[in-house]
Motif scaffolding. Sequence first.
Motif, PDB file in Angstrom:
ATOM      1  N   SER A  18      62.466  45.898  21.647  1.00 17.55           N
ATOM      2  CA  SER A  18      63.057  44.656  21.190  1.00 17.55           C
ATOM      3  C   SER A  18      64.470  44.420  21.830  1.00 17.55           C
ATOM      4  O   SER A  18      65.385  44.989  21.397  1.00 17.55           O
ATOM      5  N   PHE A  20      66.187  41.824  21.457  1.00 21.06           N
ATOM      6  CA  PHE A  20      66.988  41.375  20.191  1.00 21.06           C
ATOM      7  C   PHE A  20      67.470  42.249  19.362  1.00 21.06           C
ATOM      8  O   PHE A  20      68.859  42.530  19.219  1.00 21.06           O
ATOM      9  N   MET A  24      71.475  43.633  19.050  1.00 20.84           N
ATOM     10  CA  MET A  24      72.141  43.614  17.888  1.00 20.84           C
ATOM     11  C   MET A  24      72.825  44.994  17.720  1.00 20.84           C
ATOM     12  O   MET A  24      74.072  45.144  17.151  1.00 20.84           O
ATOM     13  N   SER A  90      61.125  48.609  11.260  1.00 19.14           N
ATOM     14  CA  SER A  90      60.855  47.595  10.217  1.00 19.14           C
ATOM     15  C   SER A  90      59.973  48.202   9.146  1.00 19.14           C
ATOM     16  O   SER A  90      60.102  47.619   7.872  1.00 19.14           O
ATOM     17  N   LEU A  91      59.055  49.086   9.216  1.00 21.92           N
ATOM     18  CA  LEU A  91      58.475  49.773   8.101  1.00 21.92           C
ATOM     19  C   LEU A  91      59.314  50.652   7.442  1.00 21.92           C
ATOM     20  O   LEU A  91      60.140  51.550   8.014  1.00 21.92           O
ATOM     21  N   SER A  92      59.546  50.684   6.035  1.00 21.28           N
ATOM     22  CA  SER A  92      60.133  51.924   5.222  1.00 21.28           C
ATOM     23  C   SER A  92      59.548  52.531   4.247  1.00 21.28           C
ATOM     24  O   SER A  92      60.241  52.858   3.300  1.00 21.28           O
ATOM     25  N   GLN A  93      58.190  52.461   4.348  1.00 19.53           N
ATOM     26  CA  GLN A  93      57.430  53.223   3.416  1.00 19.53           C
ATOM     27  C   GLN A  93      57.798  54.749   3.357  1.00 19.53           C
ATOM     28  O   GLN A  93      58.366  55.245   4.425  1.00 19.53           O
ATOM     29  N   LYS A 111      64.957  48.278   9.315  1.00 19.74           N
ATOM     30  CA  LYS A 111      65.611  47.078   9.979  1.00 19.74           C
ATOM     31  C   LYS A 111      65.540  46.007   8.976  1.00 19.74           C
ATOM     32  O   LYS A 111      64.545  45.970   8.051  1.00 19.74           O
ATOM     33  N   PRO A 112      66.305  44.923   9.090  1.00 24.31           N
ATOM     34  CA  PRO A 112      67.265  44.857   9.996  1.00 24.31           C
ATOM     35  C   PRO A 112      68.393  45.887   9.641  1.00 24.31           C
ATOM     36  O   PRO A 112      68.963  46.109   8.637  1.00 24.31           O
TER      37      PRO A 112
ATOM     38  N   LEU B  15      64.768  36.785   3.452  1.00 20.56           N
ATOM     39  CA  LEU B  15      65.237  38.118   4.370  1.00 20.56           C
ATOM     40  C   LEU B  15      66.123  37.653   5.227  1.00 20.56           C
ATOM     41  O   LEU B  15      66.164  36.971   6.259  1.00 20.56           O
ATOM     42  N   LYS B  16      67.534  38.246   5.273  1.00 25.18           N
ATOM     43  CA  LYS B  16      68.573  37.974   6.201  1.00 25.18           C
ATOM     44  C   LYS B  16      68.181  38.917   7.545  1.00 25.18           C
ATOM     45  O   LYS B  16      68.074  39.930   7.216  1.00 25.18           O
ATOM     46  N   ILE B  17      68.252  38.169   8.593  1.00 26.97           N
ATOM     47  CA  ILE B  17      67.834  38.961   9.926  1.00 26.97           C
ATOM     48  C   ILE B  17      69.384  39.363  10.518  1.00 26.97           C
ATOM     49  O   ILE B  17      69.378  40.365  11.192  1.00 26.97           O
ATOM     50  N   SER B  18      70.111  38.375  10.629  1.00 26.05           N
ATOM     51  CA  SER B  18      71.635  38.701  10.870  1.00 26.05           C
ATOM     52  C   SER B  18      72.376  37.621  10.654  1.00 26.05           C
ATOM     53  O   SER B  18      72.071  36.897   9.806  1.00 26.05           O
ATOM     54  N   PRO B  73      62.765  36.326  21.779  1.00 27.27           N
ATOM     55  CA  PRO B  73      62.742  37.601  21.453  1.00 27.27           C
ATOM     56  C   PRO B  73      63.481  37.611  19.981  1.00 27.27           C
ATOM     57  O   PRO B  73      62.956  38.487  19.225  1.00 27.27           O
ATOM     58  N   TYR B  74      64.182  36.658  19.473  1.00 25.76           N
ATOM     59  CA  TYR B  74      64.588  36.419  18.156  1.00 25.76           C
ATOM     60  C   TYR B  74      63.693  36.268  17.222  1.00 25.76           C
ATOM     61  O   TYR B  74      63.561  36.909  16.072  1.00 25.76           O
ATOM     62  N   GLU B  77      61.488  39.806  16.886  1.00 27.06           N
ATOM     63  CA  GLU B  77      61.523  40.705  16.328  1.00 27.06           C
ATOM     64  C   GLU B  77      61.944  40.116  14.682  1.00 27.06           C
ATOM     65  O   GLU B  77      61.634  41.080  13.834  1.00 27.06           O
ATOM     66  N   ASN B  80      58.614  40.905  13.204  1.00 26.70           N
ATOM     67  CA  ASN B  80      58.465  42.410  13.180  1.00 26.70           C
ATOM     68  C   ASN B  80      59.163  42.916  11.937  1.00 26.70           C
ATOM     69  O   ASN B  80      58.575  43.551  11.087  1.00 26.70           O
ATOM     70  N   ILE B  81      60.398  42.355  11.626  1.00 26.86           N
ATOM     71  CA  ILE B  81      61.141  42.715  10.685  1.00 26.86           C
ATOM     72  C   ILE B  81      60.505  42.067   9.224  1.00 26.86           C
ATOM     73  O   ILE B  81      60.498  42.939   8.188  1.00 26.86           O
ATOM     74  N   LEU B  83      57.358  41.325   8.638  1.00 27.97           N
ATOM     75  CA  LEU B  83      56.103  42.298   8.276  1.00 27.97           C
ATOM     76  C   LEU B  83      56.282  43.664   7.767  1.00 27.97           C
ATOM     77  O   LEU B  83      55.676  43.964   6.916  1.00 27.97           O
ATOM     78  N   GLY B  84      57.119  44.046   8.426  1.00 29.59           N
ATOM     79  CA  GLY B  84      57.728  45.585   7.898  1.00 29.59           C
ATOM     80  C   GLY B  84      58.079  45.555   6.449  1.00 29.59           C
ATOM     81  O   GLY B  84      57.822  46.069   5.792  1.00 29.59           O
ATOM     82  N   ARG B  85      58.967  44.533   6.339  1.00 26.65           N
ATOM     83  CA  ARG B  85      59.261  44.432   4.906  1.00 26.65           C
ATOM     84  C   ARG B  85      58.379  44.102   3.747  1.00 26.65           C
ATOM     85  O   ARG B  85      58.179  44.644   2.722  1.00 26.65           O
ATOM     86  N   SER B  88      56.243  47.015   3.114  1.00 28.21           N
ATOM     87  CA  SER B  88      57.234  48.060   2.661  1.00 28.21           C
ATOM     88  C   SER B  88      57.377  47.727   1.293  1.00 28.21           C
ATOM     89  O   SER B  88      57.921  48.705   0.432  1.00 28.21           O
ATOM     90  N   PRO B 103      54.508  43.855  19.150  1.00 27.24           N
ATOM     91  CA  PRO B 103      54.100  42.587  19.187  1.00 27.24           C
ATOM     92  C   PRO B 103      53.138  42.229  20.426  1.00 27.24           C
ATOM     93  O   PRO B 103      53.787  42.874  21.806  1.00 27.24           O
TER      94      PRO B 103
END
Lengths: 132, 144
Positions: A18, A20, A24, A90-93, A111-112, B15-18, B73-74, B77, B80-81, B83-85, B88, B103
């Motif tokens: 990524s 982005f 970061m 992004s996964l944290s399981q 992530k983030p 959800l804060k991304i940045s 890209p923003y 990502e 991605n963040i 879905l991951g959250r 989880s 992706p």
Amino acid sequence: MKEIIPLSELRILVVDDSDFSRSMILQILSEAGCQLVTETNSAEHAMKLIREKKPHIVIADIVMPEISGIELTTKINDNFDNIYVIMISSLSQEHVVLEAISSGASDFISKPVQKNQLIESIQKIAQNISKE
Amino acid sequence: MDVYKNLDWEAVEKLKISSGSKIVLKRDLNFLRSEENISVQFLLDGEVKGSVDCHLCLDNKDIDENSRNYLYPYFTESMNILLGRLISTDPMLSALKIKLSPPKCTIYSKTIDSRLMSELVVYSLVINDFDFDVVLNLNLTVIN
């Protein structure tokens, strides 16, 4: 008494597909005073860069096309000594974190990526690295 | 088991991304239609199989080419963040072994009409002064 390497002299490789996310992380590292940072968007290229740049620390995303961060970490541990890997995802399981640590990662960050968390992790690892 | 019906959407309300950007769950029930959008798809594998299609609605947004190149890209990502959250933190999904694919992006717009879609949820992607609707369309099944 061994002299601990300062952040400005740590060689760090950032591996994330990524753009982005990479930018970061690079911004966080730059603000923290890390000056020797290399980046790539693929695990395959990362292996080449590791041979060339000999990083102290690799920061790698888990989910990447072709070669995952987990596979990359296993390869790093099989082929190189004294390279520390910080895995990000992004996964944290629990099973993801355990898989990352089992593959040889020194730390896991979800992530983030938060500045304090990443720099704290790097500083903790840096305590094991002597100044060259 | 139908994942959509059992998901706890409240698990990720904001959800804060940045700095300057965040994703916020939208609760209003107004229908949403988009003709101009970009999309990204994530495949899930493991104990949950299927896909999540995420659409960023750009209708009536005055965005130049440079900003679009930055936005893509923003958005990818950010999804991605998100879905991951979700995976989880949701009580059901967090207990399951799930693999999330990289992706797969589509820059061609398609018509999105929430009245014609099932299993969707709408978020706002807030970047500084801009606010974009983001539609997530889930097609997921828990594998026993």
